[in-house]
Motif scaffolding. Structure first.
Motif, PDB file in Angstrom:
ATOM      1  N   MET A  59      26.511 -18.482 -18.145  1.00  0.00           N
ATOM      2  CA  MET A  59      26.347 -19.571 -17.246  1.00  0.00           C
ATOM      3  C   MET A  59      27.540 -19.660 -16.069  1.00  0.00           C
ATOM      4  SD  MET A  59      24.110 -21.392 -16.577  1.00  0.00           S
ATOM      5  CE  MET A  59      23.505 -22.928 -15.682  1.00  0.00           C
ATOM      6  N   GLU A  60      28.580 -19.260 -16.630  1.00  0.00           N
ATOM      7  CA  GLU A  60      29.889 -19.738 -15.744  1.00  0.00           C
ATOM      8  C   GLU A  60      30.036 -18.801 -14.718  1.00  0.00           C
ATOM      9  OE1 GLU A  60      33.338 -19.529 -18.087  1.00  0.00           O
ATOM     10  OE2 GLU A  60      32.765 -21.250 -19.397  1.00  0.00           O
ATOM     11  N   SER A  61      29.351 -17.594 -14.864  1.00  0.00           N
ATOM     12  CA  SER A  61      29.348 -16.546 -13.738  1.00  0.00           C
ATOM     13  C   SER A  61      28.542 -16.720 -12.562  1.00  0.00           C
ATOM     14  CB  SER A  61      29.085 -15.206 -14.425  1.00  0.00           C
ATOM     15  OG  SER A  61      27.584 -15.302 -14.863  1.00  0.00           O
ATOM     16  N   LEU A  62      27.625 -18.029 -12.941  1.00  0.00           N
ATOM     17  CA  LEU A  62      26.804 -18.241 -11.685  1.00  0.00           C
ATOM     18  C   LEU A  62      27.297 -19.586 -10.968  1.00  0.00           C
ATOM     19  CD1 LEU A  62      23.155 -18.107 -13.426  1.00  0.00           C
ATOM     20  CD2 LEU A  62      24.228 -16.504 -11.867  1.00  0.00           C
ATOM     21  N   SER A  63      28.362 -19.943 -11.425  1.00  0.00           N
ATOM     22  CA  SER A  63      28.693 -21.196 -10.639  1.00  0.00           C
ATOM     23  C   SER A  63      29.235 -21.148  -9.330  1.00  0.00           C
ATOM     24  CB  SER A  63      29.607 -22.102 -11.844  1.00  0.00           C
ATOM     25  OG  SER A  63      30.842 -21.289 -11.975  1.00  0.00           O
ATOM     26  N   GLY A  64      30.080 -20.136  -9.178  1.00  0.00           N
ATOM     27  CA  GLY A  64      30.616 -19.618  -7.967  1.00  0.00           C
ATOM     28  C   GLY A  64      29.404 -19.490  -6.879  1.00  0.00           C
ATOM     29  N   PRO A  65      28.810 -18.566  -7.044  1.00  0.00           N
ATOM     30  CA  PRO A  65      27.809 -18.212  -6.105  1.00  0.00           C
ATOM     31  C   PRO A  65      26.589 -19.311  -5.776  1.00  0.00           C
ATOM     32  CG  PRO A  65      27.799 -16.447  -7.501  1.00  0.00           C
ATOM     33  CD  PRO A  65      28.840 -17.602  -8.370  1.00  0.00           C
ATOM     34  N   LEU A  66      26.418 -20.173  -6.920  1.00  0.00           N
ATOM     35  CA  LEU A  66      25.543 -21.121  -7.039  1.00  0.00           C
ATOM     36  C   LEU A  66      26.232 -22.512  -5.870  1.00  0.00           C
ATOM     37  CD1 LEU A  66      22.831 -22.606  -7.500  1.00  0.00           C
ATOM     38  CD2 LEU A  66      23.929 -23.409  -9.552  1.00  0.00           C
ATOM     39  N   ALA A  67      27.409 -22.334  -6.101  1.00  0.00           N
ATOM     40  CA  ALA A  67      28.428 -23.290  -5.070  1.00  0.00           C
ATOM     41  C   ALA A  67      28.329 -23.086  -3.923  1.00  0.00           C
ATOM     42  CB  ALA A  67      29.715 -23.663  -6.047  1.00  0.00           C
ATOM     43  N   ILE A  68      28.436 -21.745  -3.649  1.00  0.00           N
ATOM     44  CA  ILE A  68      28.419 -21.104  -2.253  1.00  0.00           C
ATOM     45  C   ILE A  68      27.079 -21.470  -1.517  1.00  0.00           C
ATOM     46  CG2 ILE A  68      28.588 -19.221  -0.877  1.00  0.00           C
ATOM     47  CD1 ILE A  68      30.651 -18.244  -2.660  1.00  0.00           C
ATOM     48  N   VAL A  69      25.918 -21.156  -2.008  1.00  0.00           N
ATOM     49  CA  VAL A  69      24.391 -21.441  -1.803  1.00  0.00           C
ATOM     50  C   VAL A  69      24.489 -22.991  -1.171  1.00  0.00           C
ATOM     51  CG1 VAL A  69      22.055 -21.336  -2.268  1.00  0.00           C
ATOM     52  CG2 VAL A  69      23.519 -19.585  -2.901  1.00  0.00           C
ATOM     53  N   VAL A  70      25.043 -23.702  -2.295  1.00  0.00           N
ATOM     54  CA  VAL A  70      24.874 -25.252  -1.936  1.00  0.00           C
ATOM     55  C   VAL A  70      25.641 -25.509  -0.753  1.00  0.00           C
ATOM     56  CG1 VAL A  70      25.293 -27.678  -2.746  1.00  0.00           C
ATOM     57  CG2 VAL A  70      24.150 -25.890  -4.297  1.00  0.00           C
ATOM     58  N   LEU A  71      26.638 -25.082  -0.638  1.00  0.00           N
ATOM     59  CA  LEU A  71      27.504 -25.290   0.599  1.00  0.00           C
ATOM     60  C   LEU A  71      26.945 -24.804   1.811  1.00  0.00           C
ATOM     61  CD1 LEU A  71      30.322 -26.397   1.640  1.00  0.00           C
ATOM     62  CD2 LEU A  71      31.073 -23.863   1.127  1.00  0.00           C
TER      63      LEU A  71
END
Length: 63
Positions: free
Chosen positions: A1-13
């Motif tokens: 789950m931690e590996s998705l937090s970076g790309p997910l944050a970029i998508v939200v940004l």
């Protein structure tokens, strides 16, 4: 789950930046633009959902 937090944050940004750009290109008055921008900035995910619901084709809110 931690590996998705970076790309997910970029998508939200990216989605937040696009939403704010759309708000500022719209024909609403400046006060509403400022309020929507603050909502989207302060509540990134919830603000984005609120804006999408209000500005979407079925939105009842006047932006």
């Amino acid at each position: 789950m931690e590996s998705l937090s970076g790309p997910l944050a970029i998508v939200v940004l990216v989605l937040d930046v696009l939403a704010i750009a759309y708000v500022w290109r719209s024909r609403i008055e400046i006060g509403r633009k400022v309020v929507w921008s603050f909502v989207i900035l302060l509540l990134p995910v919830v603000g984005l959902i609120m804006w999408a619901a209000a500005a979407g084709p079925f939105g009842k809110a006047r932006l």
